[in-house]
Design an enzyme around this catalytic site. Structure first.
Site, PDB file in Angstrom:
ATOM      1  N   ASN A 163       0.799  -1.226   0.000  1.00  8.52           N
ATOM      2  CA  ASN A 163       0.000   0.000   0.000  1.00  8.52           C
ATOM      3  C   ASN A 163       0.835   1.281   0.000  1.00  8.52           C
ATOM      4  OD1 ASN A 163       0.810  -0.573   2.611  1.00  8.52           O
ATOM      5  ND2 ASN A 163      -1.119   0.020   3.564  1.00  8.52           N
ATOM      6  N   GLU A 259       5.631  -3.493  11.936  1.00 11.10           N
ATOM      7  CA  GLU A 259       4.442  -2.636  11.825  1.00 11.10           C
ATOM      8  C   GLU A 259       3.340  -3.485  11.216  1.00 11.10           C
ATOM      9  OE1 GLU A 259       2.724   1.088   9.171  1.00 11.10           O
ATOM     10  OE2 GLU A 259       4.895   0.810   9.312  1.00 11.10           O
ATOM     11  N   CYS A 293      -3.174   0.520   7.371  1.00 16.74           N
ATOM     12  CA  CYS A 293      -3.217  -0.035   8.729  1.00 16.74           C
ATOM     13  C   CYS A 293      -3.771   0.993   9.704  1.00 16.74           C
ATOM     14  CB  CYS A 293      -1.838  -0.507   9.159  1.00 16.74           C
ATOM     15  SG  CYS A 293      -0.571   0.774   9.239  1.00 16.74           S
TER      16      CYS A 293
END
Length: 485
Positions: A163, A259, A293
């Protein structure tokens, strides 16, 4: 610039020792555009033997790179930043077609990455170490002095997500190399062309051969091999919680920076400015079709607030433009692949079947999921807990602030949350109790600015990112104690 990476038939090479080379595997991975299905290129599925060769090359480059002056390292980051600015349109166009992100956001990502590299260089210059005197500790001796510097760890494995293939690759590479490490970049399969372009940016900026090498291939085939390779000294990963947990289980003594996923809640109190809240929630939940996220993934509020907030949200959602990312003003674009769209569609169906109230959206065309809002979502529904990574937002009604906190904290995730209120005392009360890395007050959940600490707790991550924190993570202190007597 990108022509150096590509040979005949749109086959893209890998950066190895300063040159772009082809794999001997004879296996290629086709990269199709989620926008129109066109073939954008083919990347090489590298063999484990080639992975060995690549890592070995970084170890050789590390010997001289760690001795390179900080001034020379930072100069390369400044040059790379300039090249990003110069090539932002070309990079953004490629990224738009490869990951179906709107063109404006793609340009913004490239420009932001250039700023990140400049700030990384600036920050590194202030992290030169410190001198400690012995008698500053009770009973210590004036005859002792400790000189504390930072040392690189070695070879960093940087694994980036689809992304943000440019920004979240550079946020790993920049701090790693300025600290004196070498890097093996494993791009996402979808997003690999954009990440390879970034590698060429560093190459053109004068990064010495072998300091940055790339490895392409499916994570299912070479991921475990990379994560357990004895030549890797640090793993910096952004991606799903499932994969991150798998890497953590394999890594043993290799330090990690992870992450991972999130289920970020927006808690809206009765005194909130609802127009501000609605605007931020919409931007947070639906930009890039929710494939972030840090996207707002649930609203938690009271009946009295929900009844006023839902009409505001509905109007704004229905004004969001749906289409292909090259169209002006488009916010909702096709999801990255069919599997993702199927998953989001499944969450929508479960919410409908379980009795949630569909306010707007809920439909699919190809891999495009129309922006969707549900009211009356309850905690026994999948949508209350699972991360959709798509443009679907549930509203959960509660009767008290403590109930809102309790539901927010029951999630396996702990990345971020938002609190909307005009009462600073309530804001801090909630913020202190939320089990997340960051709480945004009167703003959407989001990453950045890039020098702020960025972290997740529970299943949302391990370690702290942000420019200074990333440099510290990928280096270690070394103390030299001078005894004057």
């Amino acid at each position: 610039m990108f022509t150096n990476l590509c040979c005949k038939n749109k086959i893209y090479k890998n950066l190895y020792n300063g040159h772009w080379i082809e794999s001997n595997s004879n296996k290629l991975i086709e990269i199709f555009s989620p926008v129109d299905g066109s073939l954008l290129g083919k990347v090489q599925a590298m063999t484990t033997e080639e992975v060995d060769m690549t890592i070995k090359n970084t170890k050789e480059a590390f010997i001289s790179w760690k001795e390179t002056s900080l001034s020379d390292r930072t100069e390369i980051l400044y040059k790379a930043a300039d090249l990003l600015d110069e090539n932002s349109e070309e990079m953004a166009t490629l990224m738009m077609m490869e990951i179906s992100k709107d063109k404006k956001s793609c340009v913004s990502e490239v420009v932001r990455t250039a700023d990140l590299l400049r700030f990384t260089a600036d920050t590194a210059k202030t992290m030169q170490g410190e001198a400690l005197v012995g008698d500053s500790f009770p009973g210590g001796s004036k005859s002792k002095m400790s000189f504390v510097s930072r040392e690189p760890l070695g070879t960093v494995l940087a694994i980036a997500p689809f992304n943000y293939p440019v920004n979240l690759s550079a946020s790993k590479i920049g701090p790693a190399i300025v600290a004196g490490n070498t890097v093996v970049l494993k791009p996402p399969t979808q997003g690999s062309l954009s990440a390879l372009y970034l590698a060429e940016i560093f190459n053109k900026a004068g990064l010495p051969a072998g300091v940055l090498n790339t490895v392409t291939g499916r994570g299912s085939e070479i991921g475990d091999y990379l994560a357990t390779h004895p030549g890797i000294n640090f793993i910096n990963f952004t991606g799903s919680t499932e994969v991150g947990q798998h890497i953590a289980s394999l890594s043993k003594m290799i330090p990690l920076l992870l992450e991972l996923g999130g289920k970020d809640a927006a808690i809206v109190l009765e005194d909130a400015n609802l127009e501000t809240a609605a605007t931020n929630i919409i931007n947070g939940a639906y930009s890039y079709s929710g494939q972030r996220c840090t996207a707002v993934k649930r609203i938690i509020t009271f009946d009295s607030v929900a009844d006023k907030l839902i009409p505001l949200l509905k109007e704004k959602i229905e004004n969001l433009k749906v289409g292909n990312p090259d169209e002006e003003g488009v916010v909702i674009t096709p999801l990255i692949d069919n599997k993702s769209a199927d998953y989001v569609e499944g969450l929508i169906k479960d919410a409908k079947d379980s009795g949630a109230t569909l306010i707007t959206g809920g439909t699919r065309k190809g891999n495009t999921i129309y922006p969707t809002l549900f009211d009356n979502v309850t905690t026994d529904m999948r949508l209350a807990w699972e991360e959709p990574f798509g443009p679907v937002l549930p509203l959960i009604r509660v009767s008290s602030i403590d109930e809102a906190i309790e539901i927010a904290n029951k999630s396996e995730y702990g990345l971020q949350s938002s609190v909307f209120t005009q009462d600073i005392d309530k804001a801090f009360y909630i913020a202190k109790k939320l089990e997340v890395g960051t709480v945004q007050v009167n703003n959407k959940t989001e990453r950045g600015p890039d020098h702020f600490p960025f972290l997740g707790v529970k299943s949302s991550g391990m370690g702290t990112q942000g420019i200074k924190y990333s440099i510290e993570s990928m280096s270690r202190p070394k103390a030299i104690v001078l005894n004057l007597k």
